[in-house]
Design an enzyme around this catalytic site. Structure first.
Site, short mmCIF file in Angstrom:
data_model
loop_
_atom_site.label_atom_id
_atom_site.label_comp_id
_atom_site.label_asym_id
_atom_site.label_seq_id
_atom_site.Cartn_x
_atom_site.Cartn_y
_atom_site.Cartn_z
N ARG A 1 -16.56 117.14 -5.72
CA ARG A 1 -17.41 118.03 -6.49
C ARG A 1 -17.49 117.57 -7.93
NH1 ARG A 1 -14.60 119.75 -11.18
NH2 ARG A 1 -12.77 120.99 -10.65
N GLU B 1 -17.48 128.92 -12.48
CA GLU B 1 -16.86 128.52 -13.75
C GLU B 1 -17.84 127.67 -14.58
OE1 GLU B 1 -12.88 126.98 -13.43
OE2 GLU B 1 -13.19 125.74 -15.19
N ARG C 1 -21.76 123.77 -9.63
CA ARG C 1 -20.74 122.95 -8.99
C ARG C 1 -21.44 122.30 -7.81
NH1 ARG C 1 -15.17 123.90 -10.30
NH2 ARG C 1 -15.14 123.97 -12.60
N CYS D 1 -14.31 124.52 -19.21
CA CYS D 1 -12.88 124.24 -19.39
C CYS D 1 -12.71 122.79 -19.82
CB CYS D 1 -12.11 124.49 -18.10
SG CYS D 1 -10.36 124.11 -18.25
N THR E 1 -10.49 120.77 -19.24
CA THR E 1 -9.87 119.89 -18.22
C THR E 1 -10.93 119.19 -17.37
OG1 THR E 1 -9.78 121.68 -16.58
CG2 THR E 1 -7.83 121.35 -18.00
N ARG F 1 -13.81 116.35 -9.12
CA ARG F 1 -12.57 116.45 -8.37
C ARG F 1 -12.87 115.99 -6.95
NH1 ARG F 1 -8.52 119.50 -5.68
NH2 ARG F 1 -9.85 121.17 -4.89
N ARG G 1 -2.60 120.36 -4.62
CA ARG G 1 -2.94 121.79 -4.65
C ARG G 1 -2.73 122.40 -3.27
NH1 ARG G 1 -8.57 122.91 -8.17
NH2 ARG G 1 -7.96 121.76 -10.04
N GLU H 1 -7.33 126.22 -6.31
CA GLU H 1 -6.41 126.22 -7.44
C GLU H 1 -5.51 127.45 -7.38
OE1 GLU H 1 -8.46 126.48 -11.15
OE2 GLU H 1 -6.94 125.26 -12.11
#
Ligand code: ADP
Ligand code: DAR
Length: 343
Positions: free
Chosen positions: A113, A212, A216, A258, A260, A267, A296, A301
């Protein structure tokens, strides 16, 4: 004017590590063009002392206006300095990825993703309801115009039956309602309005809208043909970008709420069963650390592993290309499987 947060000694977040009273004081009274302030940016980490990071950006401008806080966090988390520039490479021809599990003994599924946000709009923490609904309407219209193997349908969360929503989550296709970290960041405002999922007929290509990040973009399938998953994703990203402009900067790459996820916002993960290695987590982690991988649980998450199945994915996102992210995962998974076979 805000008061400097009273962080307990137990706080281990990047926010606690890098926000000093001097930095906080110097940013008082400052806000971005969307009215986003330093208190907005740090609220998640102040309200959730167990955060890993603790900050979110409200827009692209947040990363420069609050750079005295964001830059040291980005350098500490990504090893990426203010003077560095990000490079992107979404060419599957550059990926060396023979299927690491051709017999299908270990890898249950592969998912890759990326996060994307619409250029010239605020990010989720600062977006208005009207802007978020406009994103849903414009992005879903763009997705509904896709053809061939990418063609499919959009389902808004508000119109979705609870039964279908639960089934899609169980199938690992749909996002769960935002957690407390996202709640404090303002990412769950007006939930579920403006949120939804697009998927192709085979459910191997999905797009979450306004979770988020505003998009995505996800490619996923059973088994370990990582190259096929990556190829489908890069085709989809290219087709969507012809219709929707993405927020991007030379320094930080693709812009995300975010820090990160900055850079590739990628990811690449497998759900993999490694019962023998699972009995020796020290050896397991030595391999994942060597390949810059994260372990994970299988429900996303903050979830736990179940039945000895782990979600293994790249940890690096910024300062590496998309091909390198996937190569990290391919090489690490190949070594995990070889080690599992040898035990
Ligand atoms: P993200 O990857 O989007 O940052 P999460 O880690 O929360 O977010 O994962 C989102 C969903 O994707 C979860 O339901 C998780 O189970 C599912 N998922 C992640 N990787 C895989 C995979 N390799 N195969 C199947 N489902 C996956
Ligand atoms: N839970 C937040 C975010 C960490 C990174 N994960 C994201 N972006 N989904 C924290 O600060 O721990």
């Amino acid at each position: 004017m805000g008061t400097f947060p009273d962080f307990p000694k137990s706080c281990k977040s990047q926010l606690c590590a890098h926000l000093t009273p001097e930095i906080y004081q110097a940013l008082q009274g400052r806000s971005t063009v969307n009215g986003f302030t330093i208190d907005d940016a740090i609220r998640s980490g102040v309200e959730n002392i167990d955060s890993g990071i603790g900050v979110y950006a409200g827009d692209l401008e947040s990363y420069t206006l609050f750079a005295t806080l964001f830059d040291p966090i980005i350098e500490s988390y990504h090893g990426f300095r203010q003077s560095d520039t990000h490079q992107s490479n979404l060419n599957p021809d550059d990926l060396q990825a023979p299927n690491p599990d051709p017999e299908g003994e270990y890898i249950l599924s592969t998912r890759i993703r990326v996060g994307r946000n619409v250029a010239d709009l605020p990010l989720g923490p600062a977006i208005t309801k009207a802007q978020r609904n406009k994103v849903e309407s414009e992005v879903s219209a763009a997705l509904n115009s896709l053809t061939g193997s990418l063609s499919g349908s959009y389902y808004s969360l508000g119109d979705m039956s609870e039964e279908i929503r639960k089934q899609l989550i169980e199938d690992h296709f749909l996002f769960k309602a935002g957690d407390r970290f996202l709640e404090s960041a303002g990412l769950n405002r007006d939930w579920p309005e403006g949120r939804g999922i697009y998927h192709n007929d085979e459910k191997t290509f999905l797009v979450w809208i306004n979770e988020e990040d505003q998009l995505r973009i996800i490619s996923m399938q059973q088994g370990g043909d990582i190259l096929e998953v990556f190829t489908r994703l890069t085709t989809a990203i290219s087709e969507i970008e012809k219709r929707v402009p993405f927020s991007y900067s030379e320094h930080l790459g693709y812009i995300t709420s975010c820090p990160t996820n900055l850079g590739t916002a990628m990811r690449a993960s497998v759900h993999i069963k490694l019962p023998k290695l699972a009995a020796d987590m020290e050896a397991f982690k030595a391999i994942t650390d060597r390949h810059h991988l994260q372990i994970r649980g299988i429900h996303g998450e903050h979830s736990e592993s179940e039945g000895g199945i782990y979600d293994i994915s790249n940890k690096r996102r910024l300062g590496v290309t998309e091909v390198q992210c996937v190569q990290d995962m391919v090489d690490g998974v190949a070594e995990l499987i070889a080690t599992e076979k040898s035990l």
